[in-house]
Design a protein around this motif. Structure first.
Motif, PDB file in Angstrom:
ATOM      1  N   TYR A 200       0.845  -1.204   0.000  1.00  0.00           N
ATOM      2  CA  TYR A 200       0.000   0.000   0.000  1.00  0.00           C
ATOM      3  C   TYR A 200       0.880   1.254   0.000  1.00  0.00           C
ATOM      4  O   TYR A 200       0.651   2.193  -0.764  1.00  0.00           O
ATOM      5  CB  TYR A 200      -0.917  -0.028   1.222  1.00  0.00           C
ATOM      6  CG  TYR A 200      -1.768   1.205   1.391  1.00  0.00           C
ATOM      7  CD1 TYR A 200      -2.951   1.376   0.686  1.00  0.00           C
ATOM      8  CD2 TYR A 200      -1.388   2.203   2.286  1.00  0.00           C
ATOM      9  CE1 TYR A 200      -3.737   2.504   0.848  1.00  0.00           C
ATOM     10  CE2 TYR A 200      -2.165   3.336   2.462  1.00  0.00           C
ATOM     11  CZ  TYR A 200      -3.339   3.481   1.741  1.00  0.00           C
ATOM     12  OH  TYR A 200      -4.104   4.609   1.908  1.00  0.00           O
ATOM     13  N   GLY A 203       2.777   1.587  -3.252  1.00  0.00           N
ATOM     14  CA  GLY A 203       1.833   1.959  -4.296  1.00  0.00           C
ATOM     15  C   GLY A 203       1.492   3.438  -4.260  1.00  0.00           C
ATOM     16  O   GLY A 203       1.375   4.087  -5.304  1.00  0.00           O
ATOM     17  N   LYS A 204       1.333   3.979  -3.033  1.00  0.00           N
ATOM     18  CA  LYS A 204       1.040   5.411  -2.903  1.00  0.00           C
ATOM     19  C   LYS A 204       2.240   6.265  -3.299  1.00  0.00           C
ATOM     20  O   LYS A 204       2.091   7.342  -3.872  1.00  0.00           O
ATOM     21  CB  LYS A 204       0.636   5.732  -1.461  1.00  0.00           C
ATOM     22  CG  LYS A 204      -0.726   5.189  -1.054  1.00  0.00           C
ATOM     23  CD  LYS A 204      -1.844   5.847  -1.873  1.00  0.00           C
ATOM     24  CE  LYS A 204      -3.205   5.378  -1.419  1.00  0.00           C
ATOM     25  NZ  LYS A 204      -4.298   5.966  -2.249  1.00  0.00           N
ATOM     26  N   PRO A 210      -1.032  -0.297 -12.929  1.00  0.00           N
ATOM     27  CA  PRO A 210      -1.911  -1.276 -12.264  1.00  0.00           C
ATOM     28  C   PRO A 210      -1.620  -2.699 -12.728  1.00  0.00           C
ATOM     29  O   PRO A 210      -1.342  -2.937 -13.898  1.00  0.00           O
ATOM     30  CB  PRO A 210      -3.313  -0.832 -12.691  1.00  0.00           C
ATOM     31  CG  PRO A 210      -3.158   0.594 -13.111  1.00  0.00           C
ATOM     32  CD  PRO A 210      -1.789   0.707 -13.696  1.00  0.00           C
ATOM     33  N   SER A 216      -8.595  -4.661  -9.429  1.00  0.00           N
ATOM     34  CA  SER A 216      -8.184  -3.888  -8.264  1.00  0.00           C
ATOM     35  C   SER A 216      -7.264  -2.764  -8.715  1.00  0.00           C
ATOM     36  O   SER A 216      -6.045  -2.937  -8.755  1.00  0.00           O
ATOM     37  CB  SER A 216      -7.476  -4.797  -7.241  1.00  0.00           C
ATOM     38  OG  SER A 216      -7.134  -4.083  -6.090  1.00  0.00           O
ATOM     39  N   SER A 218      -6.104  -0.272  -7.331  1.00  0.00           N
ATOM     40  CA  SER A 218      -5.127   0.205  -6.348  1.00  0.00           C
ATOM     41  C   SER A 218      -3.875  -0.661  -6.287  1.00  0.00           C
ATOM     42  O   SER A 218      -2.856  -0.241  -5.729  1.00  0.00           O
ATOM     43  CB  SER A 218      -5.762   0.265  -4.957  1.00  0.00           C
ATOM     44  OG  SER A 218      -6.152  -1.029  -4.527  1.00  0.00           O
ATOM     45  N   LYS A 219      -3.921  -1.876  -6.832  1.00  0.00           N
ATOM     46  CA  LYS A 219      -2.751  -2.764  -6.815  1.00  0.00           C
ATOM     47  C   LYS A 219      -1.875  -2.459  -8.030  1.00  0.00           C
ATOM     48  O   LYS A 219      -2.299  -2.664  -9.162  1.00  0.00           O
ATOM     49  CB  LYS A 219      -3.174  -4.233  -6.824  1.00  0.00           C
ATOM     50  CG  LYS A 219      -3.942  -4.671  -5.584  1.00  0.00           C
ATOM     51  CD  LYS A 219      -4.261  -6.151  -5.642  1.00  0.00           C
ATOM     52  CE  LYS A 219      -5.143  -6.588  -4.487  1.00  0.00           C
ATOM     53  NZ  LYS A 219      -4.499  -6.447  -3.185  1.00  0.00           N
ATOM     54  N   THR A 220      -0.664  -1.972  -7.781  1.00  0.00           N
ATOM     55  CA  THR A 220       0.238  -1.597  -8.862  1.00  0.00           C
ATOM     56  C   THR A 220       1.464  -2.499  -8.889  1.00  0.00           C
ATOM     57  O   THR A 220       1.811  -3.138  -7.878  1.00  0.00           O
ATOM     58  CB  THR A 220       0.706  -0.145  -8.722  1.00  0.00           C
ATOM     59  OG1 THR A 220       1.463  -0.016  -7.505  1.00  0.00           O
ATOM     60  CG2 THR A 220      -0.487   0.811  -8.681  1.00  0.00           C
ATOM     61  N   SER A 268     -10.035 -10.143  -4.666  1.00  0.00           N
ATOM     62  CA  SER A 268     -10.564  -8.912  -5.275  1.00  0.00           C
ATOM     63  C   SER A 268     -11.439  -9.244  -6.474  1.00  0.00           C
ATOM     64  O   SER A 268     -12.458  -8.595  -6.709  1.00  0.00           O
ATOM     65  CB  SER A 268      -9.412  -7.995  -5.710  1.00  0.00           C
ATOM     66  OG  SER A 268      -8.715  -7.480  -4.591  1.00  0.00           O
TER      67      SER A 268
END
Length: 313
Positions: A200, A203-204, A210, A216, A218-220, A268
């Protein structure tokens, strides 16, 4: 170093990290969002609060011993299966759900408690997989039968069979590590959950591409690589509480973090198919129990069998 000393130091270390995180969250709230709600900071503080609760519950289970840990994960399996049932719309046949909740789930954990590996390793994937669809067929309803049977079986596999491999780690007979198997559980949970958090964070910080944007967003790739490698380094650094060398700990950590990431992706996909964002809302800032255990569920059987094959006689 004895188990109480090692476990105390491990939980003290985690507690220290949470103290720092709590102080940071409080400081951010006071400086940036004192005047009112702030989505990101409020979510961060909710997650930190939830981590205090989760670590506390795990510590109490460790203090109670083997049956305390078995009872905790049996309860977590029951809650996770309930969340799965609600989101995936499992079949409504009452008898099938009674067999799943009242027979298959407690029997799996009882078999672990009495250390019957030959049966708990196949009880759900063989016997439950045969009995449940047979029971459903005897009810005479063929509507979407394969889908209904698959949903039931998949729920038992993820929420009960896979998660039950966490307390099963207590049964492994590792020469020179007698009486310290609870640390194997703490190690697994800590490394896999750290991987989730670090994915997390990475990723931020650096997420651009992605992995599966339709499942999902948000999953990179950057988050996955950064989080898995960081957690692998953490696992290697914590080798002292395990029977593994630093290189072995790194290899195992990489394997379980990779499986945890892939498991999260699979779960997910199931949520996306069901049109749900989270499995539940029991844990503030984290969703449901299954939202926190999805990666552990996929990692635990792999970790268990790797340790059993390579480190037991």
């Amino acid at each position: 170093m004895s188990l109480p000393t090692q476990a105390t130091l491990l939980f003290a270390g985690v507690g220290g990290v949470l103290v720092v995180a709590t102080a940071i969250g409080w400081s951010l709230k006071r400086r940036v969002a004192a005047a009112g709600p702030h989505a990101a900071i409020d979510n961060l503080n909710a997650r930190i609060h939830a981590w205090w609760v989760m670590v506390g519950v795990l510590a109490v289970a460790f203090w109670l011993g083997a049956w305390g840990v078995i009872g905790l994960f049996a309860l977590l399996s029951a809650v996770a299966l309930r969340e799965y049932t609600r989101v995936s719309a499992m079949p409504p046949e009452r008898i099938v759900q009674v067999l799943a909740y009242a027979v298959a789930l407690p029997m799996q954990y009882l078999l672990i408690g009495i250390d019957w590996y030959g049966l708990y390793s196949i009880f759900i994937p063989v016997y439950a997989f045969l009995v449940l669809p047979i029971t459903a067929a005897l009810l005479g309803d063929g509507t979407r039968f394969l889908e209904r049977a698959a949903k039931t079986q998949w729920g038992l596999m993820i929420c009960v069979f896979c998660i039950s491999h966490v307390p099963a780690l207590m049964l492994l007979d590792i020469p020179g590590f007698e009486g310290r198997n609870l640390l194997l559980i703490a190690y697994l949970v800590l490394v896999v959950q750290a991987s989730d958090v670090l994915q997390y964070v990475w990723g931020k910080l650096a997420g651009r591409h992605p992995v599966a944007p339709r499942l999902s967003p948000s999953k990179t790739v950057e988050g996955a690589v950064g989080g898995i490698l960081s957690a692998t380094a953490l696992g290697a650094a914590l080798h002292g509480v395990t029977p593994f060398t630093p290189a072995e700990a790194a290899a195992l950590s990489f394997a379980v973090c990779l499986m945890g990431f892939l498991g999260g992706l699979v779960m997910s996909a199931i949520k996306r198919d069901a049109g749900a964002k989270d499995w539940g809302s029991l844990i503030e800032g984290h969703g449901g129990v299954l939202d926190r255990l999805d990666s552990v569920a996929f990692a635990a059987p792999v970790y268990f069998h790797l340790v059993r094959y390579w480190w037991t006689p």
